[in-house]
Design an enzyme around this catalytic site. Structure first.
Site, PDB file in Angstrom:
ATOM      1  N   ASP A   2      -2.544   5.600  -3.081  1.00 38.79           N
ATOM      2  CA  ASP A   2      -2.941   6.546  -2.036  1.00 38.79           C
ATOM      3  C   ASP A   2      -1.792   7.470  -1.677  1.00 38.79           C
ATOM      4  O   ASP A   2      -1.963   8.399  -0.889  1.00 38.79           O
ATOM      5  CB  ASP A   2      -3.392   5.787  -0.772  1.00 38.79           C
ATOM      6  CG  ASP A   2      -4.875   5.463  -0.823  1.00 38.79           C
ATOM      7  OD1 ASP A   2      -5.551   5.940  -1.747  1.00 38.79           O
ATOM      8  OD2 ASP A   2      -5.347   4.731   0.065  1.00 38.79           O
ATOM      9  N   ARG A  60      -9.446  -2.027   8.597  1.00 40.16           N
ATOM     10  CA  ARG A  60     -10.089  -0.720   8.551  1.00 40.16           C
ATOM     11  C   ARG A  60     -11.509  -0.816   9.122  1.00 40.16           C
ATOM     12  O   ARG A  60     -12.442  -0.252   8.585  1.00 40.16           O
ATOM     13  CB  ARG A  60     -10.129  -0.193   7.118  1.00 40.16           C
ATOM     14  CG  ARG A  60     -10.177   1.314   7.031  1.00 40.16           C
ATOM     15  CD  ARG A  60     -10.555   1.808   5.653  1.00 40.16           C
ATOM     16  NE  ARG A  60     -10.481   3.248   5.605  1.00 40.16           N
ATOM     17  CZ  ARG A  60     -11.036   4.012   4.681  1.00 40.16           C
ATOM     18  NH1 ARG A  60     -11.692   3.475   3.692  1.00 40.16           N
ATOM     19  NH2 ARG A  60     -10.929   5.305   4.731  1.00 40.16           N
ATOM     20  N   TRP A  80     -14.872   3.373  -7.785  1.00 40.70           N
ATOM     21  CA  TRP A  80     -15.246   2.092  -7.158  1.00 40.70           C
ATOM     22  C   TRP A  80     -14.061   1.616  -6.328  1.00 40.70           C
ATOM     23  O   TRP A  80     -13.088   1.113  -6.851  1.00 40.70           O
ATOM     24  CB  TRP A  80     -15.575   1.101  -8.261  1.00 40.70           C
ATOM     25  CG  TRP A  80     -16.060  -0.249  -7.855  1.00 40.70           C
ATOM     26  CD1 TRP A  80     -15.564  -1.066  -6.891  1.00 40.70           C
ATOM     27  CD2 TRP A  80     -17.146  -0.963  -8.464  1.00 40.70           C
ATOM     28  NE1 TRP A  80     -16.259  -2.243  -6.844  1.00 40.70           N
ATOM     29  CE2 TRP A  80     -17.237  -2.214  -7.804  1.00 40.70           C
ATOM     30  CE3 TRP A  80     -18.038  -0.692  -9.489  1.00 40.70           C
ATOM     31  CZ2 TRP A  80     -18.182  -3.170  -8.148  1.00 40.70           C
ATOM     32  CZ3 TRP A  80     -18.974  -1.646  -9.839  1.00 40.70           C
ATOM     33  CH2 TRP A  80     -19.047  -2.867  -9.169  1.00 40.70           C
ATOM     34  N   ASP A  81     -14.193   1.773  -5.029  1.00 41.80           N
ATOM     35  CA  ASP A  81     -13.088   1.510  -4.126  1.00 41.80           C
ATOM     36  C   ASP A  81     -13.191   0.103  -3.527  1.00 41.80           C
ATOM     37  O   ASP A  81     -14.248  -0.547  -3.583  1.00 41.80           O
ATOM     38  CB  ASP A  81     -13.123   2.567  -3.010  1.00 41.80           C
ATOM     39  CG  ASP A  81     -11.765   2.842  -2.401  1.00 41.80           C
ATOM     40  OD1 ASP A  81     -10.833   2.072  -2.648  1.00 41.80           O
ATOM     41  OD2 ASP A  81     -11.654   3.836  -1.656  1.00 41.80           O
ATOM     42  N   MET A  82     -12.138  -0.360  -2.899  1.00 39.96           N
ATOM     43  CA  MET A  82     -12.107  -1.681  -2.250  1.00 39.96           C
ATOM     44  C   MET A  82     -10.925  -1.630  -1.288  1.00 39.96           C
ATOM     45  O   MET A  82      -9.786  -1.604  -1.722  1.00 39.96           O
ATOM     46  CB  MET A  82     -11.900  -2.752  -3.325  1.00 39.96           C
ATOM     47  CG  MET A  82     -12.222  -4.160  -2.927  1.00 39.96           C
ATOM     48  SD  MET A  82     -11.028  -4.905  -1.842  1.00 39.96           S
ATOM     49  CE  MET A  82      -9.704  -5.250  -2.958  1.00 39.96           C
ATOM     50  N   TRP A  88       0.848  -1.189   0.000  1.00 38.58           N
ATOM     51  CA  TRP A  88       0.000   0.000   0.000  1.00 38.58           C
ATOM     52  C   TRP A  88       0.893   1.253   0.000  1.00 38.58           C
ATOM     53  O   TRP A  88       1.854   1.329   0.760  1.00 38.58           O
ATOM     54  CB  TRP A  88      -0.911  -0.024   1.241  1.00 38.58           C
ATOM     55  CG  TRP A  88      -1.681   1.241   1.420  1.00 38.58           C
ATOM     56  CD1 TRP A  88      -2.707   1.692   0.653  1.00 38.58           C
ATOM     57  CD2 TRP A  88      -1.467   2.224   2.440  1.00 38.58           C
ATOM     58  NE1 TRP A  88      -3.143   2.910   1.122  1.00 38.58           N
ATOM     59  CE2 TRP A  88      -2.401   3.264   2.219  1.00 38.58           C
ATOM     60  CE3 TRP A  88      -0.576   2.343   3.512  1.00 38.58           C
ATOM     61  CZ2 TRP A  88      -2.474   4.390   3.031  1.00 38.58           C
ATOM     62  CZ3 TRP A  88      -0.648   3.467   4.321  1.00 38.58           C
ATOM     63  CH2 TRP A  88      -1.595   4.472   4.076  1.00 38.58           C
TER      64      TRP A  88
HETATM   65  C1  DGJ Z   1      -8.990   4.665  -0.409  1.00 37.50           C
HETATM   66  C2  DGJ Z   1      -8.815   5.439  -1.671  1.00 37.50           C
HETATM   67  O1  DGJ Z   1      -7.637   5.068  -2.325  1.00 37.50           O
HETATM   68  C3  DGJ Z   1      -8.855   6.924  -1.348  1.00 37.50           C
HETATM   69  O2  DGJ Z   1      -8.607   7.670  -2.499  1.00 37.50           O
HETATM   70  C4  DGJ Z   1     -10.187   7.258  -0.739  1.00 37.50           C
HETATM   71  O3  DGJ Z   1     -11.195   7.070  -1.700  1.00 37.50           O
HETATM   72  C5  DGJ Z   1     -10.442   6.410   0.486  1.00 37.50           C
HETATM   73  N1  DGJ Z   1     -10.239   5.021   0.232  1.00 37.50           N
HETATM   74  C6  DGJ Z   1     -11.813   6.618   1.011  1.00 37.50           C
HETATM   75  O4  DGJ Z   1     -12.128   5.787   2.040  1.00 37.50           O
END
Ligand code: DGJ
Length: 731
Positions: free
Chosen positions: A548, A443, A477-479, A199
């Site tokens: 991120d 998380r 669309w996050d994960m 990450w």
């Molecule tokens: C992880 C993403 O990579 C970020 O850009 C953001 O959308 C956060 N999640 C939000 O929880």
């Protein structure tokens, strides 16, 4: 381009102007890999490449002992019949045996490329672009069939492969391993290159010299992961960005995967790629079938930039779909690093309107707009707008953003659920977990069991309605967590080995339904940044949030690594505030934008917090990006200087007609009294004259002599000290 079958020798020659790929039926009826690489002449008989010699301690065919699998190059190797390298597949039969013998039965050659139902895959827009071969093999004892699908494209040095298992027998069979491909190479003199990290430090190129033994990467996290990317390059020792032989293997899949290269003790190399066999099994009742994901293999003799160009062009044009695939992407403003979840309609509109003043085209509302979601402990799963924050709902906010002349985008994280959510209170059994055992959290969230149709239906209904009501133009669309305790409550014991894969298939299904309902929407995939940045995702979402980590220096490295296997138009890249929130490093707004403009480009900050001077610079950057994004995102991208090898990083893009180019150079740390250093460009027309900042140079001059880069600080505005950059526009 053609696929030739030689009836007498039972050899297949897949070829185009660039490559040849030759498969032959071996004495035991299985398929052998005779040649792969640069195009060679077609010939009826390449069987001298089959090794027929008895050697002690090897096992051969019962009635033809000189043939042994152990020293032959197998096309889709099995285990238990004389080959002791890693197998491509493993079947467990009802009698407990894992031995199979598949023999060639028939084949068909046809124009175009068929879709792989339920799976992402390369496609053609016209049948004349490619030709496909399906070879059918059968295990005569059990009736099991294997269908090997190969496609050769007219314009790319590429072969796409996948396999379908069909149970044509009368007993149940359990698949415990089903790789998408195996490729046996005649020598193991390669350097393996993988793209690994974690990450916020995704896709760092790592090299290893191959020798006897196995090198492998993979994921057992339920998604492809930031730790290892499902893309590997095998290159010769003298190959660099500009010259030399290499092949790249990319898996079009987003779940658990394995890629490995095994040097055997006879000097050959076996490469395999596919779904990770750990925790995987699939039961086939009579009549059932199972299809592997697709693997894409590309070759070059002209260095790694050339190999990347193949993947960039192919993935942009024939993997990404929809109206956005080749369109310049809208410049966006995302509120995440500006507000996190602490916002209301008023604060959002204030940020958005400043974006509008800067010329930004798309405003994206990130996490925190739904359920009870003031921090990451609650709310996931409750896809209903939080009216305390947004009294007019998503529709109301969207209307106001649209009225400002911008498009409106929205964040979702559909695959997850918080324990503190109405959804969990109503459906505790929708979570992947083992009854009676404690559950791991990440998380503060858990993973929904998407193998359950009712979960899929709930998510589809919620997302469809919000997108529809809110007139959403873009979806992020996050994960944000990996899978653990992968167990589907209520499913049969023998189904549990399918759950990882079914989860991925249903993510694909959900995407597919929404894409077909809303073909105009631009989807951006994301998994805590680049934790699911893979070719599978690009079939559904043409761009992926790169990381991120938005620090410009870190991003430069991440984007550099990402560019090996993925197009620039797929890399989500934003300018964020300084000092950067992840590293604390201060970087000029110029350098931040000079990195982000080699990506989909946007801002991830509250522009109200900038000084007037910086805001004026942002306005100019937006104008610059609008003017040049087509070239930046869709031009031919070349890596010039690696940030992993020194204090400088440089890259450039060149237009298809080689009339225009943009080059960038970044110096990481300041140097006092530096030596001279020249940056040589590449990919230009040697005979054309290019204008750079009022001066004229020939293409060959720029490529052979180059420009001085030790003086970056003297010229670049705001570029003094560390982390300086320079952009050159060549016209
Ligand atoms: C992880 C993403 O990579 C970020 O850009 C953001 O959308 C956060 N999640 C939000 O929880």
């Amino acid at each position: 381009m053609s696929i030739i079958f030689h009836e007498k020798t039972k050899q297949f020659h897949l070829n185009n102007d660039y490559i040849s790929y030759i498969i032959g039926v071996l004495p035991d009826g299985s398929l052998g890999q005779l040649y792969s690489g640069e195009r060679i002449h077609d010939k009826e008989d390449y069987s001298y490449l089959i090794n027929l010699e008895y050697r002690s301690m090897m096992v051969g065919l019962h009635d033809n002992e000189v043939f042994t699998q152990e020293i032959n190059r197998m096309e889709y190797p099995s285990f238990g019949t004389g080959d002791y390298r890693a197998p491509a597949f493993m079947l467990m039969h009802e009698n407990g045996s894992h031995v199979s013998r598949f023999e060639y039965v028939s084949h068909r050659i046809f124009p175009g490329k068929p879709a792989l139902p339920g799976l992402p895959a390369l496609y053609t827009e016209d049948d004349s672009e490619a030709e496909s071969l399906e070879i059918c093999l059968k295990d005569h004892l059990t009736g099991m069939g294997q269908y090997h699908l190969y496609t050769v494209f007219k314009d790319y040095p590429v072969i796409a492969r996948s396999v379908r298992f069909v149970n044509g027998g009368s007993e149940r069979v359990k698949i415990t391993r089903a790789m998408s491909m195996a490729l046996d190479l005649p020598d193991s003199d390669y350097v393996w290159m993988q793209f690994s990290g974690a990450w916020t430090r995704e896709k760092r190129p790592i090299e290893r010299l191959l020798t006897e033994g196995t090198v492998s990467i993979g994921s057992l996290r339920g998604h492809s992961s930031a730790n290892h990317n499902p893309f590997v390059i095998l290159k010769r020792r003298n190959t660099d960005e500009f010259k030399g032989e290499a092949l790249g293997i990319s898996l079009v899949y987003s779940g658990n995967f394995l890629m490995s290269a095994e040097g055997d003790t006879y000097g050959t190399l076996r490469f395999i790629a596919g779904i990770h066999p750990e925790c995987f099994s699939w039961n086939l009742s009579p009549g059932d079938e199972f299809r592997t994901p697709e693997a894409v293999i590309a070759w070059t003799n002209e260095g790694l930039n050339d190999l990347s160009h193949t993947f960039h062009s192919l993935y942009r044009k024939r993997l990404c779909r929809g109206i956005w695939k080749e369109k310049p992407r809208p410049i966006l403003l995302n509120n995440w690093e500006a507000t996190y979840m602490g916002f209301n309609e008023e604060s959002i509109l204030k940020i958005a309107s400043k974006g509008r003043d800067a010329g930004i085209e798309l405003f994206v509302l990130d996490d925190g707009w739904f359920g009870k979601r003031d921090d990451d402990r609650s709310g996931l799963g409750d896809w209903y707008v939080n009216k305390d924050k947004l009294p007019g709902g998503i529709g109301g906010l969207s209307e106001k953003i649209h009225a400002m002349g911008m498009k409106f985008g929205l964040w979702f994280e559909p695959e997850m659920i918080n324990e503190d959510s109405d959804l969990y209170r109503a459906h505790p059994d929708w979570v992947l977990s083992v009854p009676g055992r404690s559950r791991s959290v990440g998380r503060h969230q858990m993973v929904l069991d998407l193998s359950k149709n009712e979960v899929l239906e709930y998510l589809y209904e919620r997302m469809h309605n919000i997108i529809d009501e809110g007139k959403i133009d873009y979806v992020k669309w996050d994960m944000n967590r990996t899978i653990s305790e992968c167990y589907s409550i209520g499913a049969e014991a023998e189904e549990q080995g399918t759950i990882y894969h079914k989860n991925v298939l249903n993510v694909y299904k959900l995407y597919e339904k929404l894409i077909s309902d809303f073909p105009e929407i631009l989807f951006e995939s994301c998994a805590s940044g680049g934790s699911r940045f893979d070719a599978g995702m690009l079939y559904y979402a043409p761009q992926t949030w790169g990381s991120d980590d938005t620090d410009a220096v870190e991003r430069m490295k991440i984007q550099y690594g990402t560019s090996y296997g993925y197009p620039i138009s797929s890399i989500g890249a934003h300018v964020s505030e300084s000092p950067n929130q992840q590293t604390g490093r201060a970087c000029s707004i110029e350098t931040r934008a000079a990195v982000a403009c080699f990506g989909t480009f946007g801002y991830e900050m509250d522009l109200n917090r900038l000084s007037d001077e910086e805001f004026e610079t942002v306005k100019k950057q937006v104008i610059f990006m609008k003017e040049h994004r087509e070239l930046l995102q869709g031009g031919r991208f070349y890596r010039l200087l690696s940030p992993y090898e020194g204090n400088y990083c440089a890259w450039m893009v060149v237009s298809e007609d080689r009339k225009r180019a943009i080059a960038a150079c970044y110096r990481i740390l300041a140097e006092v009294n530096p030596g001279h250093k020249r940056l040589k460009f590449t990919g230009l027309d040697p005979d054309k004259t290019y204008r750079i900042e009022g001066n004229e140079y020939f293409g060959d001059e720029l490529m052979k002599i180059g420009l001085e880069i030790a003086d970056i600080p003297k010229e670049g505005k705001g570029a003094e000290g560390d982390f300086v950059s320079r952009l050159w526009i060549l016209e």
